[in-house]
Design a protein around this motif. Structure first.
Motif, PDB file in Angstrom:
ATOM      1  N   GLY A 184     -91.904  -1.969 -18.968  1.00  0.00           N
ATOM      2  CA  GLY A 184     -91.260  -3.177 -18.468  1.00  0.00           C
ATOM      3  C   GLY A 184     -89.860  -3.363 -19.019  1.00  0.00           C
ATOM      4  N   PHE A 185     -89.575  -2.789 -20.186  1.00  0.00           N
ATOM      5  CA  PHE A 185     -88.230  -2.818 -20.762  1.00  0.00           C
ATOM      6  C   PHE A 185     -87.367  -1.661 -20.252  1.00  0.00           C
ATOM      7  CE2 PHE A 185     -90.358  -4.745 -24.771  1.00  0.00           C
ATOM      8  CZ  PHE A 185     -90.433  -5.973 -24.144  1.00  0.00           C
ATOM      9  N   GLY A 186     -87.910  -0.851 -19.341  1.00  0.00           N
ATOM     10  CA  GLY A 186     -87.165   0.300 -18.819  1.00  0.00           C
ATOM     11  C   GLY A 186     -87.256   1.528 -19.703  1.00  0.00           C
ATOM     12  N   GLY A 187     -88.244   1.562 -20.598  1.00  0.00           N
ATOM     13  CA  GLY A 187     -88.389   2.704 -21.508  1.00  0.00           C
ATOM     14  C   GLY A 187     -89.632   3.513 -21.212  1.00  0.00           C
ATOM     15  N   THR A 188     -89.988   4.396 -22.162  1.00  0.00           N
ATOM     16  CA  THR A 188     -91.168   5.253 -22.012  1.00  0.00           C
ATOM     17  C   THR A 188     -91.930   5.276 -23.330  1.00  0.00           C
ATOM     18  OG1 THR A 188     -89.933   7.250 -22.660  1.00  0.00           O
ATOM     19  CG2 THR A 188     -90.051   6.731 -20.311  1.00  0.00           C
ATOM     20  N   LEU A 189     -93.237   5.498 -23.245  1.00  0.00           N
ATOM     21  CA  LEU A 189     -94.098   5.649 -24.419  1.00  0.00           C
ATOM     22  C   LEU A 189     -94.995   6.840 -24.168  1.00  0.00           C
ATOM     23  CD1 LEU A 189     -95.150   4.688 -27.159  1.00  0.00           C
ATOM     24  CD2 LEU A 189     -96.702   3.135 -25.965  1.00  0.00           C
ATOM     25  N   GLN A 190     -94.890   7.844 -25.047  1.00  0.00           N
ATOM     26  CA  GLN A 190     -95.656   9.076 -24.873  1.00  0.00           C
ATOM     27  C   GLN A 190     -96.303   9.467 -26.193  1.00  0.00           C
ATOM     28  OE1 GLN A 190     -92.501  11.647 -23.495  1.00  0.00           O
ATOM     29  NE2 GLN A 190     -93.069  11.334 -21.344  1.00  0.00           N
ATOM     30  N   ALA A 191     -97.292  10.342 -26.073  1.00  0.00           N
ATOM     31  CA  ALA A 191     -97.975  10.873 -27.258  1.00  0.00           C
ATOM     32  C   ALA A 191     -97.781  12.371 -27.302  1.00  0.00           C
ATOM     33  CB  ALA A 191     -99.459  10.520 -27.213  1.00  0.00           C
ATOM     34  N   MET A 192     -97.676  12.902 -28.550  1.00  0.00           N
ATOM     35  CA  MET A 192     -97.515  14.351 -28.726  1.00  0.00           C
ATOM     36  C   MET A 192     -98.142  14.740 -30.055  1.00  0.00           C
ATOM     37  SD  MET A 192     -93.408  14.410 -29.505  1.00  0.00           S
ATOM     38  CE  MET A 192     -93.090  13.295 -28.137  1.00  0.00           C
ATOM     39  N   PRO A 193     -98.611  15.983 -30.145  1.00  0.00           N
ATOM     40  CA  PRO A 193     -99.202  16.421 -31.425  1.00  0.00           C
ATOM     41  C   PRO A 193     -98.117  16.588 -32.490  1.00  0.00           C
ATOM     42  CG  PRO A 193     -99.125  18.229 -29.861  1.00  0.00           C
ATOM     43  CD  PRO A 193     -98.698  17.008 -29.106  1.00  0.00           C
ATOM     44  N   GLY A 194     -98.463  16.266 -33.751  1.00  0.00           N
ATOM     45  CA  GLY A 194     -97.527  16.439 -34.849  1.00  0.00           C
ATOM     46  C   GLY A 194     -97.427  17.888 -35.268  1.00  0.00           C
ATOM     47  N   ALA A 195     -96.270  18.252 -35.814  1.00  0.00           N
ATOM     48  CA  ALA A 195     -96.072  19.642 -36.251  1.00  0.00           C
ATOM     49  C   ALA A 195     -97.034  20.008 -37.374  1.00  0.00           C
ATOM     50  CB  ALA A 195     -94.628  19.835 -36.702  1.00  0.00           C
ATOM     51  N   GLN A 196     -97.368  19.056 -38.256  1.00  0.00           N
ATOM     52  CA  GLN A 196     -98.274  19.304 -39.381  1.00  0.00           C
ATOM     53  C   GLN A 196     -99.650  18.694 -39.106  1.00  0.00           C
ATOM     54  OE1 GLN A 196     -97.186  21.259 -41.752  1.00  0.00           O
ATOM     55  NE2 GLN A 196     -95.122  21.302 -40.862  1.00  0.00           N
ATOM     56  N   GLY A 197     -99.983  18.477 -37.855  1.00  0.00           N
ATOM     57  CA  GLY A 197    -101.229  17.832 -37.502  1.00  0.00           C
ATOM     58  C   GLY A 197    -100.997  16.354 -37.255  1.00  0.00           C
ATOM     59  N   GLY A 198    -102.075  15.660 -36.932  1.00  0.00           N
ATOM     60  CA  GLY A 198    -101.939  14.246 -36.640  1.00  0.00           C
ATOM     61  C   GLY A 198    -101.368  14.006 -35.255  1.00  0.00           C
ATOM     62  N   LEU A 199    -100.914  12.778 -35.041  1.00  0.00           N
ATOM     63  CA  LEU A 199    -100.422  12.362 -33.738  1.00  0.00           C
ATOM     64  C   LEU A 199     -99.084  11.662 -33.898  1.00  0.00           C
ATOM     65  CD1 LEU A 199    -101.219  12.050 -30.672  1.00  0.00           C
ATOM     66  CD2 LEU A 199    -102.059   9.776 -31.277  1.00  0.00           C
ATOM     67  N   ILE A 200     -98.191  11.888 -32.925  1.00  0.00           N
ATOM     68  CA  ILE A 200     -96.898  11.212 -32.891  1.00  0.00           C
ATOM     69  C   ILE A 200     -96.846  10.381 -31.625  1.00  0.00           C
ATOM     70  CG2 ILE A 200     -94.396  11.481 -32.781  1.00  0.00           C
ATOM     71  CD1 ILE A 200     -94.661  14.111 -34.239  1.00  0.00           C
ATOM     72  N   LEU A 201     -96.629   9.083 -31.793  1.00  0.00           N
ATOM     73  CA  LEU A 201     -96.413   8.190 -30.662  1.00  0.00           C
ATOM     74  C   LEU A 201     -94.927   7.908 -30.579  1.00  0.00           C
ATOM     75  CD1 LEU A 201     -99.444   5.820 -31.188  1.00  0.00           C
ATOM     76  CD2 LEU A 201     -99.143   7.445 -29.330  1.00  0.00           C
ATOM     77  N   CYS A 202     -94.318   8.314 -29.441  1.00  0.00           N
ATOM     78  CA  CYS A 202     -92.862   8.300 -29.287  1.00  0.00           C
ATOM     79  C   CYS A 202     -92.469   7.286 -28.219  1.00  0.00           C
ATOM     80  CB  CYS A 202     -92.361   9.692 -28.911  1.00  0.00           C
ATOM     81  SG  CYS A 202     -90.592   9.785 -28.637  1.00  0.00           S
ATOM     82  N   CYS A 203     -91.633   6.332 -28.625  1.00  0.00           N
ATOM     83  CA  CYS A 203     -91.135   5.299 -27.722  1.00  0.00           C
ATOM     84  C   CYS A 203     -89.634   5.474 -27.572  1.00  0.00           C
ATOM     85  CB  CYS A 203     -91.475   3.925 -28.295  1.00  0.00           C
ATOM     86  SG  CYS A 203     -90.647   2.561 -27.456  1.00  0.00           S
ATOM     87  N   ARG A 204     -89.138   5.463 -26.338  1.00  0.00           N
ATOM     88  CA  ARG A 204     -87.704   5.611 -26.086  1.00  0.00           C
ATOM     89  C   ARG A 204     -87.207   4.428 -25.258  1.00  0.00           C
ATOM     90  NH1 ARG A 204     -87.456  12.093 -24.568  1.00  0.00           N
ATOM     91  NH2 ARG A 204     -87.914  12.848 -26.686  1.00  0.00           N
ATOM     92  N   LEU A 205     -86.120   3.828 -25.720  1.00  0.00           N
ATOM     93  CA  LEU A 205     -85.517   2.674 -25.056  1.00  0.00           C
ATOM     94  C   LEU A 205     -84.038   2.928 -24.844  1.00  0.00           C
ATOM     95  CD1 LEU A 205     -87.196  -0.203 -27.094  1.00  0.00           C
ATOM     96  CD2 LEU A 205     -87.686   0.393 -24.714  1.00  0.00           C
ATOM     97  N   ALA A 206     -83.525   2.445 -23.709  1.00  0.00           N
ATOM     98  CA  ALA A 206     -82.094   2.577 -23.435  1.00  0.00           C
ATOM     99  C   ALA A 206     -81.323   1.577 -24.286  1.00  0.00           C
ATOM    100  CB  ALA A 206     -81.816   2.340 -21.956  1.00  0.00           C
ATOM    101  N   PRO A 207     -80.122   1.948 -24.730  1.00  0.00           N
ATOM    102  CA  PRO A 207     -79.297   0.990 -25.472  1.00  0.00           C
ATOM    103  C   PRO A 207     -78.849  -0.152 -24.558  1.00  0.00           C
ATOM    104  CG  PRO A 207     -78.051   2.969 -24.999  1.00  0.00           C
ATOM    105  CD  PRO A 207     -79.463   3.252 -24.593  1.00  0.00           C
ATOM    106  N   VAL A 208     -78.281  -1.190 -25.153  1.00  0.00           N
ATOM    107  CA  VAL A 208     -77.935  -2.402 -24.409  1.00  0.00           C
ATOM    108  C   VAL A 208     -76.974  -2.105 -23.273  1.00  0.00           C
ATOM    109  CG1 VAL A 208     -76.705  -4.592 -24.557  1.00  0.00           C
ATOM    110  CG2 VAL A 208     -78.431  -4.017 -26.258  1.00  0.00           C
TER     111      VAL A 208
END
Length: 599
Positions: free
Chosen positions: A567-591
């Protein structure tokens, strides 16, 4: 001079057996001029000597032997008049032979045109039977001319066209001698084709009776189908619920379909207004700046805008598409297709309200789950206030005995104020987090929002021996979002990471990293845990509503977080961590980028 030669009105001369000129009559002298300024070879056929011998030997006349003299065509006739004399009579056939040659050339040209034309040229008897047809009959109808001879033309017509077309054709040919009709004609393979047939009646010279009919037939199937397609397309455009407007580059409207006239209040307007009167001023600037050029280059240009009905009615939102077309003469013309988005705006507003309600309920649930940590964070300053207040009371009772008691009371009051302020700040943060208001998009610094989210879950992380490390790049541009909702997303991601670490390490110290950096023109926020991770094929499924591995979870946290970020015009994705675990990545456009998209 021989009386026969002298009395002959036709130019003539007498030759002997050796082809020598004996006499020339006056008519020949008048035709050829002074005689004999040229030799006889100039006027006679080149083989006249052989012809003289043949004439005397065979004792017969040889007629119309051609001689070309100075662009004149002379025809000579060799007549034996005795055993050793031949009479040559001359006739100027220049005009006659040229007319014959021109007629022959015209006949050859006509035959060439007839045999090679793409139209079918045919001859018919008065009752409509084929007498002959040009070779185009095979290409157009699948019949050779020989197959059509004697066939009644009405037998090839479509049954629905047969009776009416033939009656009209017969009447027109009888009265006017000319008739053009459009009808369906059966091909040899059984299908029907549309033909335009122009017929002319050939009449008997004296009686005027029609003795023959000549027709030129042209296959117009493609044209008829194109016209039918255009008619159907026009019906579709007119009945379309989308607004369709035809315009030129200067904004002069030439056509509006029924939906456009109704939506723009132009049903009863005869003189259409200019396009500029119906468009939002901001869109007009975009059209001049980029719209027309983009449409001419790629054929289409799109924009979200508002249309203004005629004479000041309320503007309404539309999704607008500008299409550029090119006519047969390479001229440009344009069409605007607008879809009314009023209902979509209402649905989106209602959806946002439902999402906000759900987010508020989720915040209440989250605070309920964090209740022990929140109580601990509030109890600490309250306990300190109680302790400092008790100590201050004791010092007040000892003012007359202890000279330093007054200073210690003042110090206690200051610390009471500090602890009360700390407790008030905690409550203020909680109230801000729990507030139920329409979302308010504003420029936010990621570092401030991240710090507030960490504070809310700090006690829970400490309880599970999880360290939260903040790695915020400096400086970072601000992002365009609602503060409470963005804070809720980060809190969801952090608590999800805390749960994953607790599951993996079971009370042993672990670490979570909350980072923010500038990446590929966007602000990238990542939460990395040291949990068990998620299989690659299940990564996208963790954002599905009600998908959870927690016994008491609802499975709405990550799904709702993705909806909020999108809704803010961004994205939210999940990816595996390089050393294991999980990375949740959120990207938002600047103002700056977000503001451009809003426009």
């Amino acid at each position: 001079m021989t009386p026969l030669l002298a009395s002959d009105p036709q130019p003539s001369l007498m030759l002997d057996a050796c082809a020598a000129v004996l006499e020339v009559n006056p008519a020949l002298q008048a035709m050829l001029g002074p005689w004999p300024q040229r030799t006889v070879d100039y006027w006679l056929p080149s083989n006249y000597q052989a012809l003289v011998n043949a004439c005397l030997r065979q004792v017969r006349a040889i007629c119309d032997v051609e001689a070309l003299v100075a662009e004149r065509i002379l025809l000579w006739t060799f007549i034996p008049v005795s055993t050793d004399r031949v009479l040559l009579r001359c006739r100027d056939a220049t005009a006659e032979r040229q007319a014959e040659r021109e007629a022959s050339q015209a006949r050859r040209l006509y035959r060439l045109i007839t045999e090679n034309t793409t139209d079918l040229i045919s001859r018919h008897s008065p009752d409509g039977c084929f007498l002959d047809a040009s070779p185009a009959s095979f290409r157009l109808l699948g019949y050779w001319p020989e197959q059509l001879r004697g066939v009644a033309v009405q037998s090839l017509f479509h049954p629905q066209d047969r009776q009416q077309s033939l009656q009209q054709a017969a009447q027109a040919l009888e009265q006017d001698g000319y008739q053009t009709m459009t009808c369906r004609v059966r091909h040899h393979d059984g299908r029907y084709l549309w033909f335009e047939i122009a017929s002319r009646a050939i009449r008997e010279t004296y009686t005027g009776v029609v003795v023959e009919i000549v027709s030129v037939s042209r296959d117009i199937t493609a044209r008829v189908e194109a016209q039918e397609n255009r008619r159907r397309l026009a019906e579709v455009v007119e009945a379309n619920t989308d607004l369709v407007l035809f315009t030129d580059r200067d904004g002069h409207l030439s056509y509006l379909n029924r939906s456009a006239r109704k939506a723009l209040a132009l049903q009863d307007v005869e003189q259409l207004p200019g396009l500029q009167a119906l468009l939002d001023p901001a869109l007009l600037q975009r059209l001049d700046r980029e719209g027309w050029q983009c449409a001419e280059r790629t054929g289409v240009w799109q924009a979200e805008t508002r249309l203004i009905p005629w004479q000041g009615s309320t503007a309404f939102p539309v999704s607008l598409v500008l299409l550029a077309h090119r006519g047969s003469g390479a001229e440009r013309y344009y069409s605007l297709v607008a879809r009314d988005m009023t209902e979509r705006e209402l649905r989106e507003g209602q959806q946002r309200r439902h999402q906000d309600e759900l987010a508020h309920s989720a915040r209440l649930i989250t605070l309920g789950e964090l209740a022990s940590g929140i109580a601990h964070e509030i109890n600490q300053p309250l306990a300190a206030v109680v302790n400092y207040a008790g100590a201050s009371q004791r010092y007040l009772q000892a003012l007359d005995r202890d000279p330093q008691a007054a200073a210690r009371v003042a110090q206690g009051l200051q610390r009471i104020s500090e602890q009360a302020t700390h407790a008030a700040a905690v409550i203020k943060r909680l109230r801000a987090f729990l507030r139920k208001e329409p979302r308010r998009l504003q420029a936010l610094a990621i570092a401030d929002v991240a710090l507030e989210a960490v504070r809310l879950c700090d006690w829970e992380a400490a309880r599970d021996h999880v360290q939260i490390a903040l790695q915020i790049a400096d400086p970072l541009p601000t992002v365009y979002a609602d503060r409470v909702l963005l804070e809720q997303v980060l809190l969801n991601l952090l608590r999800n990471a805390i749960d994953a670490n607790r599951e993996q390490h079971r009370g042993q110290p672990s670490r979570i990293v909350l980072s923010a950096e500038w990446f590929a023109g966007q602000v990238q926020i990542q939460v990395s845990d040291q949990g068990p991770g998620v299989a690659p094929e299940r990564l996208d499924g963790i954002f599905t509503p009600f998908n959870t591995s927690k016994p008491e979870g609802l499975g709405l946290g990550l799904s709702m977080s993705r909806s909020i970020i999108e809704g803010f015009g961004g994205t939210l994705q999940a990816m595996p961590g390089a050393q294991g675990g999980l990375i949740l990545c959120c990207r938002l456009a600047p103002v700056a980028s977000a503001a451009t998209e809003e426009k």
